[in-house]
Scaffold this motif. Sequence first.
Motif, PDB file in Angstrom:
ATOM      1  N   GLN A   1       0.838  -1.200   0.000  1.00 24.17           N
ATOM      2  CA  GLN A   1       0.000   0.000   0.000  1.00 24.17           C
ATOM      3  C   GLN A   1       0.869   1.245   0.000  1.00 24.17           C
ATOM      4  O   GLN A   1       2.023   1.222   0.456  1.00 24.17           O
ATOM      5  CB  GLN A   1      -0.911   0.004   1.220  1.00 24.17           C
ATOM      6  N   ALA A   2       0.306   2.325  -0.488  1.00 24.86           N
ATOM      7  CA  ALA A   2       1.013   3.601  -0.476  1.00 24.86           C
ATOM      8  C   ALA A   2       1.449   3.931   0.942  1.00 24.86           C
ATOM      9  O   ALA A   2       0.696   3.737   1.903  1.00 24.86           O
ATOM     10  CB  ALA A   2       0.121   4.701  -1.030  1.00 24.86           C
ATOM     11  N   GLY A   3       2.682   4.422   1.059  1.00 28.07           N
ATOM     12  CA  GLY A   3       3.254   4.714   2.360  1.00 28.07           C
ATOM     13  C   GLY A   3       4.039   3.565   2.959  1.00 28.07           C
ATOM     14  O   GLY A   3       4.747   3.744   3.952  1.00 28.07           O
ATOM     15  N   GLY A   4       3.918   2.395   2.349  1.00 23.16           N
ATOM     16  CA  GLY A   4       4.611   1.227   2.849  1.00 23.16           C
ATOM     17  C   GLY A   4       6.044   1.131   2.366  1.00 23.16           C
ATOM     18  O   GLY A   4       6.555   2.042   1.694  1.00 23.16           O
ATOM     19  N   SER A   5       6.678   0.015   2.710  1.00 21.39           N
ATOM     20  CA  SER A   5       8.088  -0.187   2.387  1.00 21.39           C
ATOM     21  C   SER A   5       8.315  -1.560   1.767  1.00 21.39           C
ATOM     22  O   SER A   5       7.565  -2.513   2.053  1.00 21.39           O
ATOM     23  CB  SER A   5       8.955  -0.074   3.648  1.00 21.39           C
ATOM     24  N   LEU A   6       9.334  -1.637   0.952  1.00 24.10           N
ATOM     25  CA  LEU A   6       9.821  -2.905   0.409  1.00 24.10           C
ATOM     26  C   LEU A   6      11.334  -2.824   0.332  1.00 24.10           C
ATOM     27  O   LEU A   6      11.895  -1.727   0.179  1.00 24.10           O
ATOM     28  CB  LEU A   6       9.271  -3.159  -0.995  1.00 24.10           C
ATOM     29  N   ARG A   7      11.983  -3.978   0.392  1.00 28.96           N
ATOM     30  CA  ARG A   7      13.413  -4.027   0.153  1.00 28.96           C
ATOM     31  C   ARG A   7      13.698  -5.015  -0.968  1.00 28.96           C
ATOM     32  O   ARG A   7      13.329  -6.193  -0.873  1.00 28.96           O
ATOM     33  CB  ARG A   7      14.198  -4.441   1.403  1.00 28.96           C
ATOM     34  N   LEU A   8      14.345  -4.519  -1.993  1.00 28.66           N
ATOM     35  CA  LEU A   8      14.768  -5.371  -3.098  1.00 28.66           C
ATOM     36  C   LEU A   8      16.208  -5.813  -2.868  1.00 28.66           C
ATOM     37  O   LEU A   8      17.032  -5.037  -2.370  1.00 28.66           O
ATOM     38  CB  LEU A   8      14.672  -4.619  -4.422  1.00 28.66           C
ATOM     39  N   SER A   9      16.474  -7.052  -3.250  1.00 28.36           N
ATOM     40  CA  SER A   9      17.829  -7.587  -3.169  1.00 28.36           C
ATOM     41  C   SER A   9      18.255  -8.057  -4.550  1.00 28.36           C
ATOM     42  O   SER A   9      17.426  -8.499  -5.352  1.00 28.36           O
ATOM     43  CB  SER A   9      17.897  -8.762  -2.195  1.00 28.36           C
ATOM     44  N   CYS A  10      19.536  -7.977  -4.801  1.00 27.06           N
ATOM     45  CA  CYS A  10      20.085  -8.434  -6.074  1.00 27.06           C
ATOM     46  C   CYS A  10      21.393  -9.154  -5.759  1.00 27.06           C
ATOM     47  O   CYS A  10      22.366  -8.522  -5.357  1.00 27.06           O
ATOM     48  CB  CYS A  10      20.312  -7.257  -7.001  1.00 27.06           C
ATOM     49  N   ALA A  11      21.374 -10.463  -5.921  1.00 26.40           N
ATOM     50  CA  ALA A  11      22.545 -11.275  -5.640  1.00 26.40           C
ATOM     51  C   ALA A  11      23.317 -11.525  -6.925  1.00 26.40           C
ATOM     52  O   ALA A  11      22.734 -11.865  -7.959  1.00 26.40           O
ATOM     53  CB  ALA A  11      22.122 -12.603  -5.025  1.00 26.40           C
ATOM     54  N   ALA A  12      24.623 -11.361  -6.848  1.00 28.16           N
ATOM     55  CA  ALA A  12      25.470 -11.477  -8.030  1.00 28.16           C
ATOM     56  C   ALA A  12      26.461 -12.613  -7.901  1.00 28.16           C
ATOM     57  O   ALA A  12      26.941 -12.912  -6.806  1.00 28.16           O
ATOM     58  CB  ALA A  12      26.226 -10.164  -8.251  1.00 28.16           C
ATOM     59  N   SER A  13      26.741 -13.225  -8.998  1.00 27.43           N
ATOM     60  CA  SER A  13      27.820 -14.205  -9.048  1.00 27.43           C
ATOM     61  C   SER A  13      29.073 -13.494  -9.540  1.00 27.43           C
ATOM     62  O   SER A  13      29.012 -12.415 -10.109  1.00 27.43           O
ATOM     63  CB  SER A  13      27.474 -15.340 -10.009  1.00 27.43           C
ATOM     64  N   GLY A  14      30.221 -14.100  -9.337  1.00 26.15           N
ATOM     65  CA  GLY A  14      31.439 -13.513  -9.867  1.00 26.15           C
ATOM     66  C   GLY A  14      32.310 -12.904  -8.781  1.00 26.15           C
ATOM     67  O   GLY A  14      31.823 -12.215  -7.898  1.00 26.15           O
ATOM     68  N   ARG A  15      33.597 -13.155  -8.878  1.00 29.04           N
ATOM     69  CA  ARG A  15      34.524 -12.696  -7.843  1.00 29.04           C
ATOM     70  C   ARG A  15      34.816 -11.212  -7.922  1.00 29.04           C
ATOM     71  O   ARG A  15      35.345 -10.639  -6.997  1.00 29.04           O
ATOM     72  CB  ARG A  15      35.833 -13.486  -7.958  1.00 29.04           C
ATOM     73  N   THR A  16      34.489 -10.566  -9.051  1.00 30.92           N
ATOM     74  CA  THR A  16      34.808  -9.158  -9.193  1.00 30.92           C
ATOM     75  C   THR A  16      33.617  -8.259  -8.904  1.00 30.92           C
ATOM     76  O   THR A  16      33.625  -7.088  -9.247  1.00 30.92           O
ATOM     77  CB  THR A  16      35.322  -8.870 -10.615  1.00 30.92           C
ATOM     78  N   PHE A  17      32.594  -8.795  -8.244  1.00 28.16           N
ATOM     79  CA  PHE A  17      31.386  -8.023  -7.958  1.00 28.16           C
ATOM     80  C   PHE A  17      31.730  -6.700  -7.297  1.00 28.16           C
ATOM     81  O   PHE A  17      31.174  -5.661  -7.643  1.00 28.16           O
ATOM     82  CB  PHE A  17      30.467  -8.834  -7.055  1.00 28.16           C
TER      83      PHE A  17
END
Length: 130
Positions: free
Chosen positions: A13-29
Amino acid sequence: QVQLVESGGGLVQAGGSLRLSCAASGRTFKTYTMGWFRQAPGKEREFVAAISWNGGISWNGGSKYYADSVKGRFTISRDNAKNTVYLQMNSLEPEDTAVYYCAAGPYGNRHRNPTEYDYWAQGTQVTVSS
């Protein structure tokens, strides 16, 4: 080669919160600039936020950049030990509804330009109801 996998989208709902995550592969992240973009139906993909590499300085969390429309509401962060970048979204508005994408690009890129990113996640839907 870097592979990116997103999670955390949903309906809020408007006013609420979310957290997005993005997991990466690779040693040079840790050396990549990580960006978040979004695309609403019928609109072009737009820049949301980006965070750069910290230059190898442990106390430096990396430079952070935000679109004016999300400044003060969204926070980008990264955990290089977990190869993950986050987008904390607070005070969400219906106008934030879009598919959100994380992307990885070379250090020093023009972070607001999606063509400057080499790798993209699959996208996650964020829907904010009024």
